[in-house]
Design a protein around this motif. Structure first.
Motif, PDB file in Angstrom:
ATOM      1  N   GLY A  88      -8.370  10.780  51.008  1.00 26.62           N
ATOM      2  CA  GLY A  88      -6.730  10.920  50.374  1.00 26.62           C
ATOM      3  C   GLY A  88      -6.379  10.807  51.630  1.00 26.62           C
ATOM      4  N   LEU A  89      -5.048  10.382  51.243  1.00 28.85           N
ATOM      5  CA  LEU A  89      -4.038   9.487  51.920  1.00 28.85           C
ATOM      6  C   LEU A  89      -2.603   9.918  51.627  1.00 28.85           C
ATOM      7  N   ARG A  90      -1.948  10.725  53.214  1.00 28.57           N
ATOM      8  CA  ARG A  90      -1.069  11.142  54.030  1.00 28.57           C
ATOM      9  C   ARG A  90       0.088   9.894  54.269  1.00 28.57           C
ATOM     10  N   ALA A  91      -0.131   8.460  54.881  1.00 32.46           N
ATOM     11  CA  ALA A  91       0.743   7.725  55.543  1.00 32.46           C
ATOM     12  C   ALA A  91       0.417   6.607  55.717  1.00 32.46           C
ATOM     13  N   LEU A  92       1.370   6.025  55.333  1.00 35.96           N
ATOM     14  CA  LEU A  92       1.177   3.854  55.024  1.00 35.96           C
ATOM     15  C   LEU A  92       0.125   4.064  56.685  1.00 35.96           C
ATOM     16  N   PHE A  95      -3.734   4.730  54.805  1.00 35.20           N
ATOM     17  CA  PHE A  95      -3.791   3.841  54.034  1.00 35.20           C
ATOM     18  C   PHE A  95      -4.909   2.693  54.482  1.00 35.20           C
ATOM     19  N   GLU A  96      -3.822   1.530  55.673  1.00 35.18           N
ATOM     20  CA  GLU A  96      -4.210   0.431  56.531  1.00 35.18           C
ATOM     21  C   GLU A  96      -5.209   0.943  56.783  1.00 35.18           C
ATOM     22  N   TYR A  97      -6.205   1.648  57.619  1.00 35.67           N
ATOM     23  CA  TYR A  97      -7.103   1.961  58.120  1.00 35.67           C
ATOM     24  C   TYR A  97      -8.781   2.772  57.215  1.00 35.67           C
ATOM     25  N   GLU A  98      -8.069   3.387  55.837  1.00 34.93           N
ATOM     26  CA  GLU A  98      -9.464   3.655  54.791  1.00 34.93           C
ATOM     27  C   GLU A  98      -9.302   2.430  53.813  1.00 34.93           C
ATOM     28  N   PHE A  99      -7.722   1.274  53.473  1.00 39.38           N
ATOM     29  CA  PHE A  99      -8.816   0.266  52.693  1.00 39.38           C
ATOM     30  C   PHE A  99      -9.614  -0.516  52.967  1.00 39.38           C
ATOM     31  N   GLN A 100      -9.586  -1.132  54.659  1.00 44.06           N
ATOM     32  CA  GLN A 100     -10.011  -1.615  55.714  1.00 44.06           C
ATOM     33  C   GLN A 100     -11.515  -0.608  55.167  1.00 44.06           C
ATOM     34  N   ILE A 112     -20.216   0.976  43.868  1.00 46.51           N
ATOM     35  CA  ILE A 112     -19.421   2.035  44.119  1.00 46.51           C
ATOM     36  C   ILE A 112     -18.023   2.069  44.248  1.00 46.51           C
ATOM     37  N   GLU A 113     -17.253   2.406  43.232  1.00 49.92           N
ATOM     38  CA  GLU A 113     -15.604   2.979  44.022  1.00 49.92           C
ATOM     39  C   GLU A 113     -14.813   4.091  44.579  1.00 49.92           C
ATOM     40  N   THR A 114     -14.154   3.018  45.245  1.00 49.74           N
ATOM     41  CA  THR A 114     -13.666   4.048  46.840  1.00 49.74           C
ATOM     42  C   THR A 114     -11.876   4.354  45.530  1.00 49.74           C
ATOM     43  N   VAL A 115     -12.203   5.908  45.315  1.00 43.82           N
ATOM     44  CA  VAL A 115     -10.210   5.842  44.485  1.00 43.82           C
ATOM     45  C   VAL A 115      -9.343   6.381  46.757  1.00 43.82           C
ATOM     46  N   PHE A 116      -8.286   5.939  45.886  1.00 39.94           N
ATOM     47  CA  PHE A 116      -7.562   7.105  47.106  1.00 39.94           C
ATOM     48  C   PHE A 116      -6.179   7.802  46.518  1.00 39.94           C
TER      49      PHE A 116
END
Length: 163
Positions: A88-92, A95-100, A112-116
């Protein structure tokens, strides 16, 4: 069977988390909510308490399983046949943290795929940290956490919530 995992410390679970679980559960046949210990945090609730809160607050979602684990998420996913990680993403900044993290996951486990999933805007300001702070000082928790979790928080800080 398509199996997904939604990992987190969930200390405590919020209405924002529930929103992500409800929406994420529609993308997979089975969604594992995986509670883990974050070694950089001191949790308010025990692992068992967090599991119980998650089980209670997700009963209405038929394809969810709540578990706890220690170790690497990629190993847990492979061992349990999961091919999707739901975040789950709340803010930009999320996203930066989860993208890494997603890029690292893709490197170590290419299958394995990551879905945001973007949070519903009504929950975009809710975080477990903020909820713990509110509860610690006796703040209002209305519509921020499920009723069951609100009762657990108020019990944890009962000296702040005298009737």
């Amino acid at each position: 069977m398509r199996i997904g995992i939604c990992p987190g410390s969930f200390d405590p679970v919020t209405n924002g988390h529930i929103d992500i679980f409800e929406r994420g559960s529609k993308l997979v046949d089975k969604l594992i909510i995986a509670v883990f210990e974050n070694p950089s945090k001191k949790p308010l609730f025990t692992m068992e308490e967090r599991e119980m809160m998650l089980r209670e607050t997700t009963r209405h979602i038929s394809n969810i399983e709540v578990v706890s684990f220690n170790g690497l998420l990629n190993q847990y996913a492979v061992e349990h046949g999961a091919t999707i990680i739901i975040r789950g993403l709340r803010a930009l900044s999320d996203f930066e943290y989860e993208f890494q993290r997603a890029l690292l996951m893709k490197k170590v486990e290419p299958d394995i795929e990551t879905v945001f999933i973007m949070t519903n805007t009504q929950y975009s300001y809710i975080s477990s940290t903020g909820i713990r702070e509110l509860a610690c000082f006796g703040g209002k928790l209305d519509n921020l956490v499920p009723d069951y979790v609100e009762a657990k928080l108020k019990n944890k800080f009962k000296d702040k919530y005298k009737a």
